[in-house]
Design a protein around this motif. Structure first.
Motif, PDB file in Angstrom:
ATOM      1  N   ASN A  55       0.810  -1.214   0.000  1.00 59.80           N
ATOM      2  CA  ASN A  55       0.000   0.000   0.000  1.00 59.80           C
ATOM      3  C   ASN A  55       0.849   1.272   0.000  1.00 59.80           C
ATOM      4  O   ASN A  55       0.350   2.346  -0.277  1.00 59.80           O
ATOM      5  CB  ASN A  55      -0.969  -0.008   1.189  1.00 59.80           C
ATOM      6  CG  ASN A  55      -0.248   0.006   2.527  1.00 59.80           C
ATOM      7  OD1 ASN A  55       0.935  -0.303   2.619  1.00 59.80           O
ATOM      8  ND2 ASN A  55      -0.965   0.369   3.564  1.00 59.80           N
ATOM      9  N   LYS A  56       2.142   1.172   0.309  1.00 57.95           N
ATOM     10  CA  LYS A  56       2.949   2.387   0.388  1.00 57.95           C
ATOM     11  C   LYS A  56       3.142   3.027  -0.995  1.00 57.95           C
ATOM     12  O   LYS A  56       3.162   4.239  -1.112  1.00 57.95           O
ATOM     13  CB  LYS A  56       4.297   2.105   1.059  1.00 57.95           C
ATOM     14  CG  LYS A  56       4.169   1.638   2.503  1.00 57.95           C
ATOM     15  CD  LYS A  56       3.377   2.620   3.363  1.00 57.95           C
ATOM     16  CE  LYS A  56       3.274   2.224   4.823  1.00 57.95           C
ATOM     17  NZ  LYS A  56       2.226   1.228   5.115  1.00 57.95           N
TER      18      LYS A  56
ATOM     19  N   LYS B  23      -0.173   4.692  -1.839  1.00 61.87           N
ATOM     20  CA  LYS B  23      -0.374   5.929  -1.088  1.00 61.87           C
ATOM     21  C   LYS B  23       0.538   7.060  -1.586  1.00 61.87           C
ATOM     22  O   LYS B  23       0.195   8.233  -1.482  1.00 61.87           O
ATOM     23  CB  LYS B  23      -0.142   5.676   0.404  1.00 61.87           C
ATOM     24  CG  LYS B  23      -1.265   4.844   1.033  1.00 61.87           C
ATOM     25  CD  LYS B  23      -0.903   4.311   2.403  1.00 61.87           C
ATOM     26  CE  LYS B  23      -1.018   5.363   3.473  1.00 61.87           C
ATOM     27  NZ  LYS B  23      -0.784   4.765   4.822  1.00 61.87           N
TER      28      LYS B  23
ATOM     29  N   ASN C 279       7.634   1.324   7.540  1.00 58.06           N
ATOM     30  CA  ASN C 279       7.635   0.865   6.145  1.00 58.06           C
ATOM     31  C   ASN C 279       7.502   2.058   5.201  1.00 58.06           C
ATOM     32  O   ASN C 279       8.036   2.056   4.089  1.00 58.06           O
ATOM     33  CB  ASN C 279       6.449  -0.078   5.891  1.00 58.06           C
ATOM     34  CG  ASN C 279       6.596  -1.392   6.632  1.00 58.06           C
ATOM     35  OD1 ASN C 279       7.700  -1.912   6.779  1.00 58.06           O
ATOM     36  ND2 ASN C 279       5.482  -1.932   7.114  1.00 58.06           N
TER      37      ASN C 279
ATOM     38  N   ALA D  21      -5.895  -4.499   6.696  1.00 59.00           N
ATOM     39  CA  ALA D  21      -5.350  -4.025   7.969  1.00 59.00           C
ATOM     40  C   ALA D  21      -5.495  -2.506   8.042  1.00 59.00           C
ATOM     41  O   ALA D  21      -5.400  -1.822   7.031  1.00 59.00           O
ATOM     42  CB  ALA D  21      -3.883  -4.424   8.091  1.00 59.00           C
ATOM     43  N   VAL D  22      -5.713  -1.996   9.252  1.00 62.65           N
ATOM     44  CA  VAL D  22      -5.924  -0.561   9.433  1.00 62.65           C
ATOM     45  C   VAL D  22      -4.875   0.005  10.400  1.00 62.65           C
ATOM     46  O   VAL D  22      -4.815  -0.385  11.560  1.00 62.65           O
ATOM     47  CB  VAL D  22      -7.341  -0.291  10.003  1.00 62.65           C
ATOM     48  CG1 VAL D  22      -7.509   1.180  10.351  1.00 62.65           C
ATOM     49  CG2 VAL D  22      -8.411  -0.745   9.020  1.00 62.65           C
ATOM     50  N   GLY D  23      -4.014   0.897   9.856  1.00 62.77           N
ATOM     51  CA  GLY D  23      -3.077   1.640  10.696  1.00 62.77           C
ATOM     52  C   GLY D  23      -3.615   3.046  10.863  1.00 62.77           C
ATOM     53  O   GLY D  23      -4.335   3.342  11.816  1.00 62.77           O
ATOM     54  N   THR D  24      -3.316   3.932   9.898  1.00 63.10           N
ATOM     55  CA  THR D  24      -3.948   5.254   9.907  1.00 63.10           C
ATOM     56  C   THR D  24      -5.365   5.176   9.329  1.00 63.10           C
ATOM     57  O   THR D  24      -6.158   6.094   9.509  1.00 63.10           O
ATOM     58  CB  THR D  24      -3.153   6.257   9.048  1.00 63.10           C
ATOM     59  OG1 THR D  24      -3.185   5.820   7.684  1.00 63.10           O
ATOM     60  CG2 THR D  24      -1.713   6.362   9.517  1.00 63.10           C
ATOM     61  N   GLY D  25      -5.669   4.104   8.594  1.00 62.68           N
ATOM     62  CA  GLY D  25      -6.991   3.961   7.976  1.00 62.68           C
ATOM     63  C   GLY D  25      -7.064   4.537   6.569  1.00 62.68           C
ATOM     64  O   GLY D  25      -8.110   4.493   5.926  1.00 62.68           O
ATOM     65  N   THR D  26      -5.958   5.058   6.065  1.00 62.79           N
ATOM     66  CA  THR D  26      -5.958   5.685   4.736  1.00 62.79           C
ATOM     67  C   THR D  26      -6.218   4.649   3.639  1.00 62.79           C
ATOM     68  O   THR D  26      -7.063   4.858   2.759  1.00 62.79           O
ATOM     69  CB  THR D  26      -4.608   6.376   4.475  1.00 62.79           C
ATOM     70  OG1 THR D  26      -4.312   7.238   5.568  1.00 62.79           O
ATOM     71  CG2 THR D  26      -4.644   7.176   3.196  1.00 62.79           C
ATOM     72  N   THR D  27      -5.493   3.547   3.703  1.00 58.38           N
ATOM     73  CA  THR D  27      -5.677   2.491   2.710  1.00 58.38           C
ATOM     74  C   THR D  27      -7.107   1.957   2.779  1.00 58.38           C
ATOM     75  O   THR D  27      -7.784   1.806   1.757  1.00 58.38           O
ATOM     76  CB  THR D  27      -4.689   1.337   2.970  1.00 58.38           C
ATOM     77  OG1 THR D  27      -3.378   1.885   3.042  1.00 58.38           O
ATOM     78  CG2 THR D  27      -4.751   0.298   1.871  1.00 58.38           C
TER      79      THR D  27
ATOM     80  N   ASP E 282       3.574 -10.248   7.528  1.00 59.46           N
ATOM     81  CA  ASP E 282       4.365  -9.522   8.538  1.00 59.46           C
ATOM     82  C   ASP E 282       3.599  -9.527   9.860  1.00 59.46           C
ATOM     83  O   ASP E 282       2.401  -9.799   9.897  1.00 59.46           O
ATOM     84  CB  ASP E 282       4.645  -8.089   8.073  1.00 59.46           C
ATOM     85  CG  ASP E 282       3.461  -7.179   8.334  1.00 59.46           C
ATOM     86  OD1 ASP E 282       2.380  -7.430   7.739  1.00 59.46           O
ATOM     87  OD2 ASP E 282       3.570  -6.261   9.163  1.00 59.46           O
TER      88      ASP E 282
ATOM     89  N   TYR F 237       1.003  -5.894  10.562  1.00 53.58           N
ATOM     90  CA  TYR F 237      -0.246  -5.608   9.857  1.00 53.58           C
ATOM     91  C   TYR F 237      -0.911  -6.872   9.292  1.00 53.58           C
ATOM     92  O   TYR F 237      -1.979  -7.275   9.733  1.00 53.58           O
ATOM     93  CB  TYR F 237       0.014  -4.632   8.698  1.00 53.58           C
ATOM     94  CG  TYR F 237       0.506  -3.279   9.134  1.00 53.58           C
ATOM     95  CD1 TYR F 237      -0.377  -2.331   9.636  1.00 53.58           C
ATOM     96  CD2 TYR F 237       1.852  -2.933   9.040  1.00 53.58           C
ATOM     97  CE1 TYR F 237       0.064  -1.080  10.024  1.00 53.58           C
ATOM     98  CE2 TYR F 237       2.301  -1.684   9.433  1.00 53.58           C
ATOM     99  CZ  TYR F 237       1.404  -0.762   9.916  1.00 53.58           C
ATOM    100  OH  TYR F 237       1.848   0.476  10.307  1.00 53.58           O
TER     101      TYR F 237
ATOM    102  N   THR G  57      -0.953  -6.081   2.155  1.00 49.49           N
ATOM    103  CA  THR G  57      -0.449  -4.717   1.983  1.00 49.49           C
ATOM    104  C   THR G  57       1.076  -4.636   2.091  1.00 49.49           C
ATOM    105  O   THR G  57       1.633  -3.535   2.142  1.00 49.49           O
ATOM    106  CB  THR G  57      -1.112  -3.789   3.023  1.00 49.49           C
ATOM    107  OG1 THR G  57      -1.196  -4.484   4.275  1.00 49.49           O
ATOM    108  CG2 THR G  57      -2.511  -3.395   2.592  1.00 49.49           C
ATOM    109  N   GLY G  58       1.746  -5.791   2.145  1.00 49.08           N
ATOM    110  CA  GLY G  58       3.218  -5.768   2.112  1.00 49.08           C
ATOM    111  C   GLY G  58       3.829  -5.745   3.513  1.00 49.08           C
ATOM    112  O   GLY G  58       3.395  -6.457   4.401  1.00 49.08           O
ATOM    113  N   GLY G  59       4.860  -4.924   3.671  1.00 49.13           N
ATOM    114  CA  GLY G  59       5.458  -4.758   4.996  1.00 49.13           C
ATOM    115  C   GLY G  59       6.404  -5.865   5.424  1.00 49.13           C
ATOM    116  O   GLY G  59       6.738  -5.993   6.607  1.00 49.13           O
TER     117      GLY G  59
HETATM  118  C1  LIG Z   1       1.536   1.055   6.543  1.00 46.83           C
HETATM  119  C2  LIG Z   1       0.931  -0.287   6.427  1.00 46.83           C
HETATM  120  C3  LIG Z   1      -0.456  -0.505   6.657  1.00 46.83           C
HETATM  121  C4  LIG Z   1      -1.373   0.575   7.190  1.00 46.83           C
HETATM  122  O1  LIG Z   1      -1.843   1.418   6.209  1.00 46.83           O
HETATM  123  P1  LIG Z   1      -2.760   2.651   6.596  1.00 46.83           P
HETATM  124  O2  LIG Z   1      -3.122   3.257   5.309  1.00 46.83           O
HETATM  125  O3  LIG Z   1      -1.909   3.573   7.436  1.00 46.83           O
HETATM  126  O4  LIG Z   1      -3.915   2.167   7.391  1.00 46.83           O
HETATM  127  C5  LIG Z   1      -0.971  -1.771   6.441  1.00 46.83           C
HETATM  128  N1  LIG Z   1      -0.166  -2.793   6.055  1.00 46.83           N
HETATM  129  C6  LIG Z   1       1.150  -2.636   5.856  1.00 46.83           C
HETATM  130  C7  LIG Z   1       1.966  -3.796   5.487  1.00 46.83           C
HETATM  131  C8  LIG Z   1       1.747  -1.374   6.040  1.00 46.83           C
HETATM  132  O5  LIG Z   1       3.081  -1.236   5.860  1.00 46.83           O
END
Ligand SMILES: *Cc1c(COP(=O)(O)O)cnc(C)c1O
Length: 286
Positions: A39-40, A43, A68, A163-169, A244, A247, A275-277
């Motif tokens: 997802n990086k 984004k 990441n 997966a939700v970190g900031t929720g942007t993806t 990973d 996430y 989403t990788g990582g």
């Molecule tokens: C950064 C990351 C996320 C979170 O993405 P957000 O858009 O911040 O929610 C999810 N999965 C992986 C592998 C990431 O590196």
């Protein structure tokens, strides 16, 4: 240069899914690029396009020591001929991920957790002509724009899980899933992050339906348990796919736990998003 986001969607064959009459799929965005992972790139794509159009010279961003996003930005900066600088949260440390950032020419400045709270101030205080601000994790509206076409439209799904970190993806996934009539499910990897819902709503310019799950963080952001590592090993051994621990491992463990609890109806077709990582797995204790 354009990276190819048209990655494989593969069936995940696992006895637990079969037993519950569920078909599981995985969108392999981890295959987009080894370092501009998953997802990086999605984004950053439109953020970099914008930086090019305003003739920015240096991309300035923020992250933790295992970010990441910073690795992706350092590599993308080198590819697209930008200088890069990162404010890194906490005392000076070294690890393989920060080392990679330096290899691609990123300047690192370590700042206290207190100073890190005010990113705009950090940016303004050290701003040079041509500096371009990119928020932590690349979050923002341009980032969402890169995440609205993750779900492949060549086949139908009942659910899409991310997966939700900031929720942007996830905001991008929600937008697309609502258009396609798919139920979007976000697995929150931070503990007590109840405000995430509002953050996601703010990133969407129209009302959308989505579900967030807060019970699968395994103790909190970047925290791990033996059960999580065991799950990651079991999943890798059954499918060949590496996850990973921050996430995608938590996201897939959540999916299996929901399958086993009978959450999904028989015949469901679930798309999970890788989403990788994977660089994060380098920090696994031996
Ligand atoms: C950064 C990351 C996320 C979170 O993405 P957000 O858009 O911040 O929610 C999810 N999965 C992986 C592998 C990431 O590196």
């Amino acid at each position: 240069m354009q990276l190819n986001t048209n990655t494989a969607v593969q069936e995940v064959e696992h006895p637990i899914a079969t037993k519950h009459h569920i078909r599981l799929w995985m969108k392999r965005d981890d295959l987009i690029h080894p370092f501009i992972s998953g997802n990086k790139w999605r984004k950053l794509q439109f953020v970099i396009e914008d930086a090019i159009s305003v003739k920015a010279k240096r991309l300035v961003s923020f992250g933790g020591a295992y970010s990441n996003h910073l690795v992706a930005l350092a590599c993308a900066g080198a590819i697209f001929k930008f200088k890069t600088k990162a404010f890194v949260r906490g005392e000076q440390v070294s690890n393989p991920m920060l080392q990679l950032c330096k290899t691609w020419g990123m300047e690192l400045e370590f700042v206290s957790r207190t100073a890190y709270l005010n990113k705009q101030l950090l940016f303004t205080q050290s701003k040079l002509p041509g500096d371009y601000f990119i928020d932590e994790g690349g979050k923002g509206l341009l980032a969402v724009k890169g995440c609205v076409n993750i779900i492949p439209t060549t086949q139908t799904f009942t659910h899409a899980v991310c997966a939700v970190g900031t929720g942007t993806t996830f905001a991008g996934v929600v937008k697309q899933a609502n258009e396609l009539g798919i139920e979007p499910m976000g697995i929150v990897v931070l503990k007590g992050a109840e405000e995430i819902k509002q953050d996601i709503v703010a990133l969407l310019n129209e009302p959308n339906k989505f579900k967030l799950f807060h019970q699968f963080h395994e103790g909190g952001y970047a925290k791990t348990t033996n059960a999580l590592w065991q799950f990651i090993d079991d999943f890798a051994a059954h499918t060949g796919i590496l996850l990973d621990q921050v996430y995608t491992g938590k996201m897939m463990k959540a999916v299996f736990s929901l399958i086993e609890s009978g959450y999904f109806k028989q015949g469901s077709s679930i798309l999970t998003i890788h989403t990788g990582g994977l660089l994060g797995t380098l920090t696994r204790p031996l």
